[in-house]
Design a protein around this motif. Structure first.
Motif, short mmCIF file in Angstrom:
data_model
loop_
_atom_site.label_atom_id
_atom_site.label_comp_id
_atom_site.label_asym_id
_atom_site.label_seq_id
_atom_site.Cartn_x
_atom_site.Cartn_y
_atom_site.Cartn_z
N VAL A 32 -45.41 -66.59 -7.29
CA VAL A 32 -45.60 -65.16 -7.51
C VAL A 32 -44.51 -64.42 -6.73
O VAL A 32 -44.39 -64.60 -5.51
N HIS A 33 -43.72 -63.62 -7.42
CA HIS A 33 -42.57 -63.00 -6.76
C HIS A 33 -42.91 -61.61 -6.23
O HIS A 33 -43.41 -60.76 -6.98
N SER A 34 -42.61 -61.40 -4.95
CA SER A 34 -42.93 -60.11 -4.33
C SER A 34 -41.94 -59.03 -4.76
O SER A 34 -42.21 -57.85 -4.58
N GLY A 35 -40.78 -59.45 -5.25
CA GLY A 35 -39.74 -58.48 -5.59
C GLY A 35 -38.98 -58.01 -4.36
O GLY A 35 -38.07 -57.18 -4.47
N LEU A 36 -39.33 -58.53 -3.18
CA LEU A 36 -38.64 -58.09 -1.95
C LEU A 36 -37.59 -59.12 -1.56
O LEU A 36 -37.90 -60.29 -1.37
N PRO A 37 -36.31 -58.66 -1.42
CA PRO A 37 -35.29 -59.61 -0.98
C PRO A 37 -35.45 -59.89 0.51
O PRO A 37 -36.01 -59.07 1.24
N ARG A 38 -34.99 -61.03 0.95
CA ARG A 38 -35.05 -61.34 2.38
C ARG A 38 -34.04 -62.43 2.68
O ARG A 38 -33.50 -63.05 1.76
N LYS A 39 -33.77 -62.61 3.96
CA LYS A 39 -32.83 -63.66 4.36
C LYS A 39 -33.54 -64.60 5.31
O LYS A 39 -34.10 -64.16 6.33
N THR A 40 -33.50 -65.89 4.99
CA THR A 40 -34.18 -66.87 5.84
C THR A 40 -33.69 -66.78 7.29
O THR A 40 -34.49 -66.79 8.21
N GLY A 41 -32.35 -66.66 7.45
CA GLY A 41 -31.79 -66.63 8.80
C GLY A 41 -32.38 -65.50 9.64
O GLY A 41 -32.68 -65.68 10.82
N VAL A 42 -32.55 -64.34 9.00
CA VAL A 42 -33.09 -63.17 9.72
C VAL A 42 -34.53 -63.46 10.15
O VAL A 42 -34.94 -63.15 11.28
N MET A 43 -35.30 -64.11 9.27
CA MET A 43 -36.70 -64.40 9.60
C MET A 43 -36.79 -65.47 10.70
O MET A 43 -37.64 -65.39 11.57
N VAL A 44 -35.88 -66.45 10.65
CA VAL A 44 -35.88 -67.49 11.68
C VAL A 44 -35.55 -66.86 13.05
O VAL A 44 -36.16 -67.18 14.07
N GLU A 45 -34.61 -65.91 13.05
CA GLU A 45 -34.27 -65.21 14.30
C GLU A 45 -35.46 -64.39 14.81
O GLU A 45 -35.69 -64.28 16.00
N ARG A 46 -36.19 -63.79 13.86
CA ARG A 46 -37.35 -62.99 14.25
C ARG A 46 -38.38 -63.87 14.98
O ARG A 46 -38.95 -63.49 16.00
N VAL A 47 -38.60 -65.07 14.44
CA VAL A 47 -39.56 -65.98 15.08
C VAL A 47 -39.03 -66.43 16.44
O VAL A 47 -39.80 -66.53 17.42
N ALA A 48 -37.71 -66.65 16.53
CA ALA A 48 -37.13 -67.05 17.82
C ALA A 48 -37.39 -65.97 18.88
O ALA A 48 -37.73 -66.26 20.02
N ARG A 49 -37.26 -64.70 18.45
CA ARG A 49 -37.52 -63.59 19.40
C ARG A 49 -38.98 -63.55 19.80
O ARG A 49 -39.33 -63.35 20.97
N PHE A 50 -39.87 -63.77 18.80
CA PHE A 50 -41.31 -63.78 19.08
C PHE A 50 -41.62 -64.86 20.14
O PHE A 50 -42.33 -64.62 21.11
#
Ligand code: MEV
Length: 337
Positions: free
Chosen positions: A187-205
Motif C-alpha cells: 500500500v503506497h503512502s504517496g510520501l517520498p522518503r530517503k532511507t539514509g535520512v531515516m537511518v540517521e534519525r534512528v542513530a540520533r534517537f
C-alpha cells in the motif's frame, strides 16, 4: 561484442528494519517486481550508463566525465559508476550499461539494492568473470554505502538470494525454505522518503535516548524470535499481530508518521491479519498480510485512499536473463500481474 543481462527482485522487510542496523535479526522477502541491467562490452574505452526509467545518461573515460544528459545525470548515476569502476580495472575496456526497472523508487522496496546487484552481476558477466553471489553482494554494497547511510546489507542480500530470508548483519543469511505467506498487499503512502535520512534519525534517537533504545531493542529481540516461530509454524494470525507490534516499535524509534499509522489502522479495520511500514519508513509502502477470503474487500477499502498492489514472494533472486525479448515479456507479465 559480449552482452549480458541480469535481473534482480525488489524486497520487503517483514520484520526488523532499523533494528537490523544494530545487529538484530531481520526477516525479509524478495517480491515479484524486478529491475534489469544489460551490460555490453564496447570498443570505445569508456563507461556509459543509461537509466531508462530516470531518463539519465552519462559517459566517462578513465580520466573523467565526457558527456551527460540531462545535467547532473553523472552525479545521480555515480554509485553505479563506482561499482563498475571497482570491477573493470583494465583501462582499455569499454562498457555500456542500460538499466530499467518495475520497482517503485524511493519507497522502501529495495530499488537501489536490486539495481546495484543486477549491475554488478551484469558487469562481471560481460567480462567473462565468475558471477559469484558473494562477490556481487560485495560490489553492490559500494553503491549502497554511497546511497544509504550505514546499510546493514539486508537489502542486497535478500534481493541477491531471493525467497524469504533471515539476515543478521555480519552473521550471514539463511533462506527460510518452508515458510509460505497468505496474500501480501503493498500500500503506497504517496510520501517520498530517503532511507539514509531515516537511518540517521534512528542513530540520533539512539544517541539521545540510549536506555530507551536498548529497551526497545530487547522488546524487538523477543518479538523476532516469536515471529520466526510463528512463520515456521504457518500461524499467519500471530505473524500478522507481530507485524503490528513491530510497527509500534518502529513508531517509538521515530520512523513512522500519522499517514503510515492510519494506513496500518485502516488495513486492520478492513480485515487484514497485520500491517506495518516496510523499509526505512517516513513514507513509502505499508505491507499488509491478508487471508484469501478477505483479500478483495481489504484491497477495495485501501484503494479508496491509496495505491494498492498485490504481490508475492519471488523465489528467484539474482538471475541471468537469456535474451532481450524474454526480459520485455517477463517485465510486461509482472506489470500486468
Ligand atoms: C532498509 O530496507 C532497511 C533499513 O534497516 C536500512 C538497512 O538495514 O540498511 C532501514
Amino acid at each position: 561484442m559480449e552482452q549480458v543481462t541480469y535481473s534482480s527482485p525488489a524486497k520487503i522487510i517483514l520484520f526488523g528494519e532499523h533494528f537490523v542496523v544494530y545487529g538484530a535479526k531481520a526477516i525479509s522477502s524478495a517480491i515479484n517486481l524486478r529491475s534489469f541491467v544489460r551490460a555490453t562490452r564496447t570498443y570505445r574505452p569508456t563507461i556509459s550508463i543509461r537509466s531508462r526509467n530516470l531518463g539519465l545518461s552519462a559517459e566517462w573515460t578513465h580520466e573523467g566525465l565526457v558527456h551527460e544528459s540531462p545535467r547532473n545525470s553523472s552525479r545521480r548515476l555515480a554509485p553505479l559508476h563506482e561499482v563498475i569502476k571497482a570491477i573493470v580495472r583494465d583501462r582499455r575496456l569499454g562498457l555500456s550499461v542500460e538499466v530499467w526497472s518495475d520497482i517503485p523508487r524511493g519507497s522502501g522496496l529495495g530499488s537501489s539494492a536490486s539495481v546495484s546487484v543486477a549491475l554488478a552481476a551484469a558487469t562481471l558477466g560481460t567480462l567473462g568473470a565468475d558471477v559469484k553471489v558473494s562477490d556481487v553482494i560485495d560490489y553492490a554494497m559500494i553503491a549502497e554505502r554511497m546511497i544509504h547511510s550505514r546499510p546493514s546489507g539486508v537489502d542486497v542480500n535478500v534481493v541477491a538470494h531471493g525467497g524469504i530470508v533471515r539476515y543478521v548483519r555480519g552473521g550471514g543469511i539463511d533462506r527460510l525454505e518452508d515458510v509460505s505467506l497468505p496474500s501480501l498487499l503493498l500500500v503506497h503512502s504517496g510520501l517520498p522518503r530517503k532511507t539514509g535520512v531515516m537511518v540517521e534519525r534512528v542513530a540520533r534517537f539512539k544517541e539521545q535516548k540510549p536506555s530507551k533504545f536498548a529497551e526497545l531493542m530487547v522488546m524487538y529481540e523477543g518479538l523476532i524470535e516469536e515471529a520466526e516461530r510463528a512463520l515456521v509454524a504457518g500461524d499467519s494470525k500471530r505473524v500478522g499481530e507481530l507485524m503490528v507490534e513491530n510497527h509500534h516499535l518502529l513508531r517509538e524509534i521515530g520512523v513512522s508518521n500519522p499517514t503510515l499509522d492510519s494506513m496500518v489502522k485502516l488495513a486492520l479495520e478492513s480485515g487484514a491479519l497485520g500491517a506495518k511500514l516496510t523499509g526505512g519508513g517516513g513514507g513509502g509502502f505499508v505491507i499488509s498480510l491478508v487471508n484469501e477470503e478477505v483479500r478483495d474487500s481489504v484491497m477495495r477499502s485501501l484503494a479508496k485512499k491509496y495505491r494498492v498492489l498485490e504481490t508475492s514472494v519471488s523465489k528467484d533472486g539474482l538471475r541471468r536473463e537469456p535474451d532481450q525479448s524474454r526480459h520485455d515479456r517477463t517485465s510486461r507479465a509482472l506489470r500486468e500481474g
